[in-house]
Design an enzyme around this catalytic site. Structure first.
Site, PDB file in Angstrom:
ATOM      1  N   GLY A   1       8.300   2.745  -1.389  1.00 33.25           N
ATOM      2  CA  GLY A   1       8.500   1.693  -2.422  1.00 33.25           C
ATOM      3  C   GLY A   1       8.738   2.224  -3.604  1.00 33.25           C
ATOM      4  N   GLY A   2       8.299   1.097  -4.768  1.00 34.71           N
ATOM      5  CA  GLY A   2       8.524   1.203  -6.057  1.00 34.71           C
ATOM      6  C   GLY A   2       7.562   2.216  -6.499  1.00 34.71           C
ATOM      7  N   MET A   3       6.233   2.238  -6.286  1.00 29.61           N
ATOM      8  CA  MET A   3       5.330   2.900  -6.618  1.00 29.61           C
ATOM      9  C   MET A   3       4.705   4.076  -5.747  1.00 29.61           C
ATOM     10  SD  MET A   3       3.125   0.060  -8.477  1.00 29.61           S
ATOM     11  CE  MET A   3       1.724   1.310  -8.612  1.00 29.61           C
TER      12      MET A   3
ATOM     13  N   ASP B   1      -0.998 -11.170  -2.879  1.00 27.71           N
ATOM     14  CA  ASP B   1       0.368 -11.128  -2.556  1.00 27.71           C
ATOM     15  C   ASP B   1       0.494 -11.120  -1.080  1.00 27.71           C
ATOM     16  OD1 ASP B   1       2.953 -10.501  -3.432  1.00 27.71           O
ATOM     17  OD2 ASP B   1       2.565  -8.324  -3.178  1.00 27.71           O
TER      18      ASP B   1
ATOM     19  N   ILE C   1       7.721   7.334   6.667  1.00 27.28           N
ATOM     20  CA  ILE C   1       7.870   5.933   7.212  1.00 27.28           C
ATOM     21  C   ILE C   1       8.099   4.937   6.454  1.00 27.28           C
ATOM     22  CG2 ILE C   1       6.679   6.595   9.559  1.00 27.28           C
ATOM     23  CD1 ILE C   1       4.365   5.156   8.450  1.00 27.28           C
ATOM     24  N   GLY C   2       7.976   5.189   4.980  1.00 29.23           N
ATOM     25  CA  GLY C   2       8.038   4.236   4.165  1.00 29.23           C
ATOM     26  C   GLY C   2       8.110   4.569   2.409  1.00 29.23           C
TER      27      GLY C   2
ATOM     28  N   LYS D   1      -0.737   6.752   2.269  1.00 29.34           N
ATOM     29  CA  LYS D   1      -0.073   6.276   1.189  1.00 29.34           C
ATOM     30  C   LYS D   1      -0.309   7.138   0.016  1.00 29.34           C
ATOM     31  CE  LYS D   1       0.702   1.839  -1.123  1.00 29.34           C
ATOM     32  NZ  LYS D   1       0.342   0.311  -1.248  1.00 29.34           N
TER      33      LYS D   1
ATOM     34  N   VAL E   1       4.828   6.305   2.098  1.00 28.75           N
ATOM     35  CA  VAL E   1       4.001   6.239   2.965  1.00 28.75           C
ATOM     36  C   VAL E   1       4.427   7.346   4.353  1.00 28.75           C
ATOM     37  CG1 VAL E   1       2.580   5.080   5.018  1.00 28.75           C
ATOM     38  CG2 VAL E   1       3.397   3.924   2.823  1.00 28.75           C
TER      39      VAL E   1
END
Length: 282
Positions: free
Chosen positions: A86-88, A200, A83-84, A106, A91
């Site tokens: 990112g850079g690192m 953040d 579902i996701g 995650k 998920v």
């Protein structure tokens, strides 16, 4: 002092939506999408349902499942779908059959997990999130690792990010801004009571439950508890410049007041439809 300002995740890498869920993805290689109507077994691991997306390392750390809708089993969790990205990290939506609930899992990418400081930051994210018990903050259930790959098990939020809602609908009515803003403030107050500064706060890190204004604050990857050691080297600032406070942008020590500045930037964005600081010199 020269400060190198680095966004922890660029816009292209932020985790927002894929398939209507709360996280975002970067473009995925076509090799991860089997032909329609086929059931592909990619080298090893569980049978892959048609047209699903899965990372190689997920197949490696999972064991085959008896559930035909599962990508594999990790401990007590059935891995359902990506579902996701990112850079690192990535998920996946998982399912806990013992408790009968979906979860978000995650994973830190293996190429990132070789960096001890990033593994510690990942663990700090889990500890920070787990220390906060509030209905406006995503609940952290567990942290663990499989074959050297750390992962965090969290509450699964079916919905979308504030960032995506703003992209779809544009500026919000003032009563809605006040309602959502108050709920973000309540969640931050709970974090600050635990002496945790998020660092953040931005629309991409505010999740909204399906069709409602119910709020969950997520992604404590940059969070820092008062008195804890710094993980970022001096002169390097992680965060999202469009929403961060001046002191955070300078690389100074920040506390809960920096989160409130970022909240103000988010409220401005909800009212106007764009971030308050968009130029390189602002």
């Amino acid at each position: 002092m020269t400060v190198n300002l680095i966004e922890d995740l660029s816009d292209s890498d932020e985790m927002t939506e894929l398939s209507g869920d709360e996280y975002a993805v970067e473009p995925l290689p076509s090799k991860w999408i089997p032909a329609a109507g086929s059931h592909s077994r990619l080298t090893s691991g569980p049978e892959i349902p048609p047209r699903v997306m899965v990372d190689d390392f997920i197949r490696d750390i999972c064991v085959p499942s008896n559930d035909p809708d599962s990508l594999g089993r990790l401990g007590q969790y059935e891995i359902a779908e990506l579902i996701g990205r990112g850079g690192m990290g990535v998920v996946y939506r998982g399912h806990d059959p013992k408790l009968g609930r979906d979860v978000a899992i995650k994973f830190l990418k293996p190429r990132v997990a070789i960096d001890g400081s990033l593994v510690e930051r990942f663990a700090r994210e889990a500890r920070a999130g787990a220390s906060i018990v509030h209905h406006n903050v995503v609940t952290v259930h567990a942290i663990d690792e499989a074959d050297g790959v750390p992962y965090i098990v969290m509450e699964y939020v079916a919905g979308e990010s504030l960032k995506k809602r703003l992209r779809r609908r544009g500026p919000m009515p003032l009563d809605q801004v006040a309602r959502i803003g108050a709920r973000i403030a309540d969640g931050l107050a709970a974090a600050h009571e635990r002496r945790v500064t998020h660092r953040d706060i931005k629309p991409a890190n505010i999740l909204l439950l399906n069709g409602t204004d119910e709020v969950r604050i997520t992604d404590f990857g940059l969070a820092r508890a008062e008195g804890s050691d710094r993980l970022t080297r001096t002169g390097v600032v992680l965060g999202t410049p469009r929403y961060m406070s001046p002191e955070q942008a300078r690389g100074d020590t920040v506390d809960h007041r920096s989160d409130l500045f970022s909240l103000g930037s988010v409220l401005y964005t909800m009212c106007v439809g764009r971030a308050p600081f968009i130029g390189r010199q602002q």
